[in-house]
Structures are given as C-alpha cells and as structure tokens.
Design a protein around this motif. Sequence first.
Motif, PDB file in Angstrom:
ATOM      1  N   VAL A 271       0.687  -1.055   0.154  1.00  0.00           N
ATOM      2  CA  VAL A 271      -0.183  -0.131   0.002  1.00  0.00           C
ATOM      3  C   VAL A 271       0.773   1.299   0.112  1.00  0.00           C
ATOM      4  CG1 VAL A 271      -1.919  -0.937   1.153  1.00  0.00           C
ATOM      5  CG2 VAL A 271      -0.205  -0.068   2.591  1.00  0.00           C
ATOM      6  N   GLY A 272       2.007   1.175  -0.440  1.00  0.00           N
ATOM      7  CA  GLY A 272       3.014   2.263  -0.494  1.00  0.00           C
ATOM      8  C   GLY A 272       2.418   3.444  -1.727  1.00  0.00           C
ATOM      9  N   SER A 273       3.204   4.334  -1.597  1.00  0.00           N
ATOM     10  CA  SER A 273       2.687   5.546  -2.269  1.00  0.00           C
ATOM     11  C   SER A 273       2.603   5.059  -4.114  1.00  0.00           C
ATOM     12  CB  SER A 273       3.681   6.732  -2.556  1.00  0.00           C
ATOM     13  OG  SER A 273       4.045   7.187  -1.233  1.00  0.00           O
ATOM     14  N   ALA A 274       3.691   4.390  -4.473  1.00  0.00           N
ATOM     15  CA  ALA A 274       3.679   4.030  -5.897  1.00  0.00           C
ATOM     16  C   ALA A 274       2.626   3.039  -6.229  1.00  0.00           C
ATOM     17  CB  ALA A 274       4.937   3.463  -6.232  1.00  0.00           C
ATOM     18  N   CYS A 275       2.473   2.081  -5.283  1.00  0.00           N
ATOM     19  CA  CYS A 275       1.453   0.997  -5.541  1.00  0.00           C
ATOM     20  C   CYS A 275       0.146   1.321  -5.310  1.00  0.00           C
ATOM     21  CB  CYS A 275       1.797  -0.200  -4.615  1.00  0.00           C
ATOM     22  SG  CYS A 275       3.411  -1.117  -4.785  1.00  0.00           S
ATOM     23  N   HIS A 276      -0.019   2.478  -4.662  1.00  0.00           N
ATOM     24  CA  HIS A 276      -1.378   3.026  -4.159  1.00  0.00           C
ATOM     25  C   HIS A 276      -1.830   3.895  -5.532  1.00  0.00           C
ATOM     26  CE1 HIS A 276      -4.463   5.436  -2.279  1.00  0.00           C
ATOM     27  NE2 HIS A 276      -4.282   6.518  -3.033  1.00  0.00           N
ATOM     28  N   LEU A 277      -0.915   4.346  -6.371  1.00  0.00           N
ATOM     29  CA  LEU A 277      -1.272   4.882  -7.754  1.00  0.00           C
ATOM     30  C   LEU A 277      -1.593   3.824  -8.710  1.00  0.00           C
ATOM     31  CD1 LEU A 277       1.297   7.728  -8.174  1.00  0.00           C
ATOM     32  CD2 LEU A 277      -1.260   7.874  -8.062  1.00  0.00           C
ATOM     33  N   LYS A 278      -0.814   2.910  -8.391  1.00  0.00           N
ATOM     34  CA  LYS A 278      -1.350   1.526  -9.649  1.00  0.00           C
ATOM     35  C   LYS A 278      -2.382   0.742  -8.950  1.00  0.00           C
ATOM     36  CE  LYS A 278       3.707   1.714 -10.844  1.00  0.00           C
ATOM     37  NZ  LYS A 278       4.724   0.987 -10.316  1.00  0.00           N
ATOM     38  N   GLY A 279      -3.113   1.364  -8.159  1.00  0.00           N
ATOM     39  CA  GLY A 279      -4.338   0.943  -7.992  1.00  0.00           C
ATOM     40  C   GLY A 279      -4.649  -0.048  -6.774  1.00  0.00           C
ATOM     41  N   SER A 280      -3.452  -0.132  -5.825  1.00  0.00           N
ATOM     42  CA  SER A 280      -3.723  -1.008  -4.751  1.00  0.00           C
ATOM     43  C   SER A 280      -4.854  -1.019  -3.842  1.00  0.00           C
ATOM     44  CB  SER A 280      -2.456  -1.247  -3.843  1.00  0.00           C
ATOM     45  OG  SER A 280      -2.420  -0.001  -3.171  1.00  0.00           O
ATOM     46  N   HIS A 281      -5.556  -0.008  -3.898  1.00  0.00           N
ATOM     47  CA  HIS A 281      -6.807   0.030  -3.015  1.00  0.00           C
ATOM     48  C   HIS A 281      -7.893  -0.776  -3.737  1.00  0.00           C
ATOM     49  CE1 HIS A 281     -10.054   1.866  -1.064  1.00  0.00           C
ATOM     50  NE2 HIS A 281     -10.685   2.166  -2.162  1.00  0.00           N
ATOM     51  N   GLN A 282      -7.900  -0.496  -5.073  1.00  0.00           N
ATOM     52  CA  GLN A 282      -9.106  -1.322  -5.746  1.00  0.00           C
ATOM     53  C   GLN A 282      -8.771  -3.092  -5.782  1.00  0.00           C
ATOM     54  OE1 GLN A 282      -7.655   1.293  -6.872  1.00  0.00           O
ATOM     55  NE2 GLN A 282      -9.319   2.585  -7.767  1.00  0.00           N
ATOM     56  N   ILE A 283      -7.393  -3.163  -5.769  1.00  0.00           N
ATOM     57  CA  ILE A 283      -6.999  -4.655  -5.712  1.00  0.00           C
ATOM     58  C   ILE A 283      -7.084  -5.232  -4.322  1.00  0.00           C
ATOM     59  CG2 ILE A 283      -4.917  -6.073  -5.910  1.00  0.00           C
ATOM     60  CD1 ILE A 283      -3.831  -4.093  -7.943  1.00  0.00           C
ATOM     61  N   ILE A 284      -7.100  -4.578  -3.358  1.00  0.00           N
ATOM     62  CA  ILE A 284      -7.414  -4.930  -2.204  1.00  0.00           C
ATOM     63  C   ILE A 284      -9.166  -5.197  -1.940  1.00  0.00           C
ATOM     64  CG2 ILE A 284      -7.498  -4.084   0.357  1.00  0.00           C
ATOM     65  CD1 ILE A 284      -4.741  -3.035   0.107  1.00  0.00           C
ATOM     66  N   GLU A 285      -9.818  -4.142  -2.591  1.00  0.00           N
ATOM     67  CA  GLU A 285     -11.172  -4.248  -2.285  1.00  0.00           C
ATOM     68  C   GLU A 285     -11.588  -5.607  -3.238  1.00  0.00           C
ATOM     69  OE1 GLU A 285     -13.340  -2.651  -0.656  1.00  0.00           O
ATOM     70  OE2 GLU A 285     -11.599  -1.423   0.236  1.00  0.00           O
ATOM     71  N   TYR A 286     -10.906  -5.929  -4.310  1.00  0.00           N
ATOM     72  CA  TYR A 286     -11.124  -6.931  -5.085  1.00  0.00           C
ATOM     73  C   TYR A 286     -10.839  -8.138  -4.167  1.00  0.00           C
ATOM     74  CZ  TYR A 286     -10.830 -11.031  -7.952  1.00  0.00           C
ATOM     75  OH  TYR A 286     -10.985 -12.365  -8.263  1.00  0.00           O
ATOM     76  N   PHE A 287      -9.619  -8.358  -3.514  1.00  0.00           N
ATOM     77  CA  PHE A 287      -9.267  -9.524  -2.936  1.00  0.00           C
ATOM     78  C   PHE A 287     -10.432  -9.768  -1.842  1.00  0.00           C
ATOM     79  CE2 PHE A 287      -4.882  -9.241  -4.635  1.00  0.00           C
ATOM     80  CZ  PHE A 287      -5.045 -10.443  -5.341  1.00  0.00           C
ATOM     81  N   LYS A 288     -10.796  -8.581  -1.005  1.00  0.00           N
ATOM     82  CA  LYS A 288     -11.510  -8.763  -0.079  1.00  0.00           C
ATOM     83  C   LYS A 288     -12.927  -9.331  -0.461  1.00  0.00           C
ATOM     84  CE  LYS A 288     -10.982  -4.680   2.889  1.00  0.00           C
ATOM     85  NZ  LYS A 288     -11.425  -3.450   3.115  1.00  0.00           N
ATOM     86  N   LYS A 289     -13.407  -8.874  -1.510  1.00  0.00           N
ATOM     87  CA  LYS A 289     -14.658  -9.501  -1.971  1.00  0.00           C
ATOM     88  C   LYS A 289     -14.442 -10.928  -2.687  1.00  0.00           C
ATOM     89  CE  LYS A 289     -16.620  -8.286  -5.972  1.00  0.00           C
ATOM     90  NZ  LYS A 289     -16.537  -7.605  -6.930  1.00  0.00           N
ATOM     91  N   ALA A 290     -13.601 -11.059  -3.292  1.00  0.00           N
ATOM     92  CA  ALA A 290     -13.227 -12.641  -3.860  1.00  0.00           C
ATOM     93  C   ALA A 290     -13.018 -13.634  -2.839  1.00  0.00           C
ATOM     94  CB  ALA A 290     -11.975 -12.417  -4.572  1.00  0.00           C
ATOM     95  N   ILE A 291     -12.278 -13.312  -1.520  1.00  0.00           N
ATOM     96  CA  ILE A 291     -12.187 -14.052  -0.534  1.00  0.00           C
ATOM     97  C   ILE A 291     -13.538 -14.488   0.216  1.00  0.00           C
ATOM     98  CG2 ILE A 291     -11.287 -14.657   1.973  1.00  0.00           C
ATOM     99  CD1 ILE A 291      -8.717 -12.797   0.787  1.00  0.00           C
ATOM    100  N   GLU A 292     -14.510 -13.314   0.195  1.00  0.00           N
ATOM    101  CA  GLU A 292     -15.748 -13.609   0.849  1.00  0.00           C
ATOM    102  C   GLU A 292     -16.475 -14.276  -0.099  1.00  0.00           C
ATOM    103  OE1 GLU A 292     -17.187  -9.872   2.499  1.00  0.00           O
ATOM    104  OE2 GLU A 292     -18.909 -10.319   1.682  1.00  0.00           O
ATOM    105  N   GLU A 293     -16.558 -14.040  -1.274  1.00  0.00           N
ATOM    106  CA  GLU A 293     -17.520 -14.602  -2.122  1.00  0.00           C
ATOM    107  C   GLU A 293     -17.131 -16.336  -2.327  1.00  0.00           C
ATOM    108  OE1 GLU A 293     -17.400 -12.633  -5.845  1.00  0.00           O
ATOM    109  OE2 GLU A 293     -18.924 -11.092  -4.937  1.00  0.00           O
ATOM    110  N   SER A 294     -15.836 -16.592  -2.186  1.00  0.00           N
ATOM    111  CA  SER A 294     -15.498 -18.141  -2.417  1.00  0.00           C
ATOM    112  C   SER A 294     -15.344 -18.645  -1.227  1.00  0.00           C
ATOM    113  CB  SER A 294     -14.161 -18.100  -3.255  1.00  0.00           C
ATOM    114  OG  SER A 294     -13.344 -17.261  -2.690  1.00  0.00           O
TER     115      SER A 294
END
Lengths: 385, 82
Positions: B8-31
Amino acid sequence: MSVPMFIETGEAHVSKFGEILCGDSLSVGSVNGGRLMVLSDGLGSGVKANILATLTTTIATRLMERGLPLEEVVDTLTDTLPECQVRKIAYSTFTLLKVQGDGRAYLAEFDNPPTFFLKRGYVSRLEYKDRIIGTRTIREAHVHVGPGDWFVTVSDGEIHAGIGGLLNLGWDWEKIAKFLETQVHEDISAQKVAQILVNQANELYQDRPGDDTTAGVLKIRAKRFANFMIGPPVKPEEDAAIAQRFLELPGRKVISGGSTAGILAKILHKDVVVDLSTMTDKIPPTGHLEGIDLVTEGVHTVNSCRTILMNIKDIEELSGKRDGASRLAWEFLHADSINIFLGQAINPAHLNPKMPQEMGFKSRSVQAIVNLLKERGKEVNLEVH
Amino acid sequence: MTVITVCVGSACHLKGSHQIIEYFKKAIEESRLEKEVELKGTFCMEKCTDGANLLIGEELFHANSPEDAREIFEREILRKRK
C-alpha cells in the motif's frame, strides 16, 4: 528540570441584542515567552463602545509588549481615549493579564469583574492590592502559575446574564465560579471554555443579551511536542544516526513513508503492521509500529494532510476520523512545537515518467505544511537531510 | 492458511492497490475462503517500478488492475486448492 509550559488562549463574544458590533474588545499578545491578554468593555454599546474598547486593548497590548509600567499604560489610555460627548469622560474598563514563560503572572483590573483563577480545578481568590493612579483605583495581583492553572476573565455582561429575567440578580460571580469548576478539566481547550461561558450567558439572556458579553481564557499546560519524520536521508549511511536522534526527542513520534517506516522498524527491532481498515480510496492505510505513535504512507497522505490544514477551522472536526491524513493533521494541530525531519533521498520508482508529477512534490508539500503550521502560531523546526 | 499481502506504499497506491485490496476482500468472501486466506497490507517492498506488488505466501506477483488480481486469485488460490 521543570516541564516546559505552554499558554493556550481562547475567546468568545456575543453582542448586546440588536447590535452588530460588540462593545467589548479582547486582545492577545506575546511577551517573554509568555502571553498577554487585555479585555476592555467600552462605554455604551455599538460602534462607539467598540471603538473605545478596541483602542484600549490595542494601546495597552502594544505598551505592555514593550514592557512599559502600568502607570504609563493608564496615563496613555487617559490621554488618548476620546471623551464621551454625553458623559464628558474618557473612559473604558480594562483587565490586563500577563503570564510569563517562567510562570510569573501579573493581573491589573479596572472596573471589570474580578478574574477567575483556577488551581487544581477550583476557583481560588487572588490577593489583590489597590493602587491609585490619577483618579483611578486599580486592583493588582501577582501569582505564580504552573501547568493545570487557568485564568478566566469576563466582561460584566457575563455577571449580569439573566438579570431581571431568568435570574433576579443575574448569573453572579460566585455562581459562575461554581459553573467553571464543573466545566474545566485537563482535556478541554481554552477556546471551548470561552465558548461555553458565552453560550451559557446567552441562554440565560434567552437569546436577547442585555449587554455585550465576552469571555477570555488562558489555560496553562505542559507544552506539547510532536516529531515528524518523512523520507530517508540522501546519504543512507546517516539513516541510523538520524533515526536514533529522532527517537530520543521528547514528545509524540510520527513517521510517513514506507522506506522511513522500514528504517525505524529496523532500529526498533519490530515489524510494521498495516491496518487495512483505515484505508480510503484516496488515502492509503496507516500502520502500527511499537514505539511510534503514528505510521502513514508518504506522499499521498501528506498531500491530503496539506489540503486538510488549508481548510480546517477547529481540531474537533477531525475527531473520529481514522484515515492517515486526518490523523497526521490531528498530530500537527494538537502539538505546540513540531520538529520535522525531511529526508530527500529519491525513490527511483517516483522518477518513472509514467508516474504523475505530484509524486515528486513531497518536499514542496512538507514546506507548505510548515508554512501553514507557522500561520497557526505553531513553533516549527524543519531539518532537511 | 494462505496469506495475500498487498503493498500500500505510494507508488503501488497509484497503481491501484486500493482497488486490488477491495477485489481480494470481495473474492475471499464470495469464495468463502475467510478461514483459509488472510489479506494483509504492507508498506513499500522496494520493488516500486514493477507495478502494484503483492505476495502470496512468499511469492511475488504484480497486478496493474483488479482484472490482473482476479487472474492471479483464480490461478494461484482457486485452482491450487483443487
């Protein structure tokens, strides 16, 4: 060694019903590492009272800041204030309150209600001596103060609140003293106490104040220090020494940026644990590192923090906010004195032409934050490594 | 327990780590893998030039979008379970 002291000030006013301008004036100045507060209640109300009171507080503050004795202040006021055409006197009341950095406090009052002095949560009587200057009798008091002590000074609009209405004889000095004892505690700000007093008076007046009403508050407390480190030093061999010095400073410790967190984690022999629940779409999450009060991401958090500091009016607006930028802003606003360690090592990833330009602007944002904090009266010391 | 760690560092944040985390949260829950897969964040891994970084266990992956993250999740988590 004694704890460094800080004097926090607060003030609130309400005008007499139907008036736009308040006929009381309150002025705050600085003196010898301490504070000066001057309250004046101008004769009458509205514009004329406002001018008289403002002249009185401005003249008295300027003269006291230059260290002139009380006689000179009083003489200058008598000679300078315009004479009231109706009453044929040059007159306004005043309270002069000076608290020095070493804890010596001096109080002089002329025709204003006695100032409330609170020690350990209780109002205690000051030992006044009368002094006659020209035709005026002025009450003077000297007292030594320390962290935990408060001065609360009010215009007579407070004392008379509710007179002939909700309260036969008004709010009364003794009752306000009791009220203050229920309100004042370590965690409340000087500004909040001033606001509470004026609001309470306004309620007693049933929103139609019969007089201009003012409260001025000095809260004496331990000075709050915060230390903020962002970015690794240009010379990596300096990392450990600079981080060590940072850790030894008194006060709260705040760090921003992944590499900075890494340097501190290594020295502290602890891990940084990221708290994903604090993440928002704009601001990356904060982390925990034992021995550090707040760990945040670097450039985005600092940029958002700068925007908060540009717009915020009261630190209370941040209560309950958990994102990194709000918590960083809270640390800055809560402190009186802030040391900033800015490291200018360049992160190769941030030079990538595909990166937005703002990534390179960390130093500029930190400089902007320094200026914003200075404008708010904070002591800020910036070290660039 | 498998641990997915997203930078979640500055560069990765810009490359979308926030959306990626949101995706993983949802994916873990759904599966319904909450008991098998844990999601964590980390500050800078010092590999900023390669896209939003994430670790599955000790192995490093890069994702530039939630799409990439979905592909990684399906390949590395879902298929490997079977």
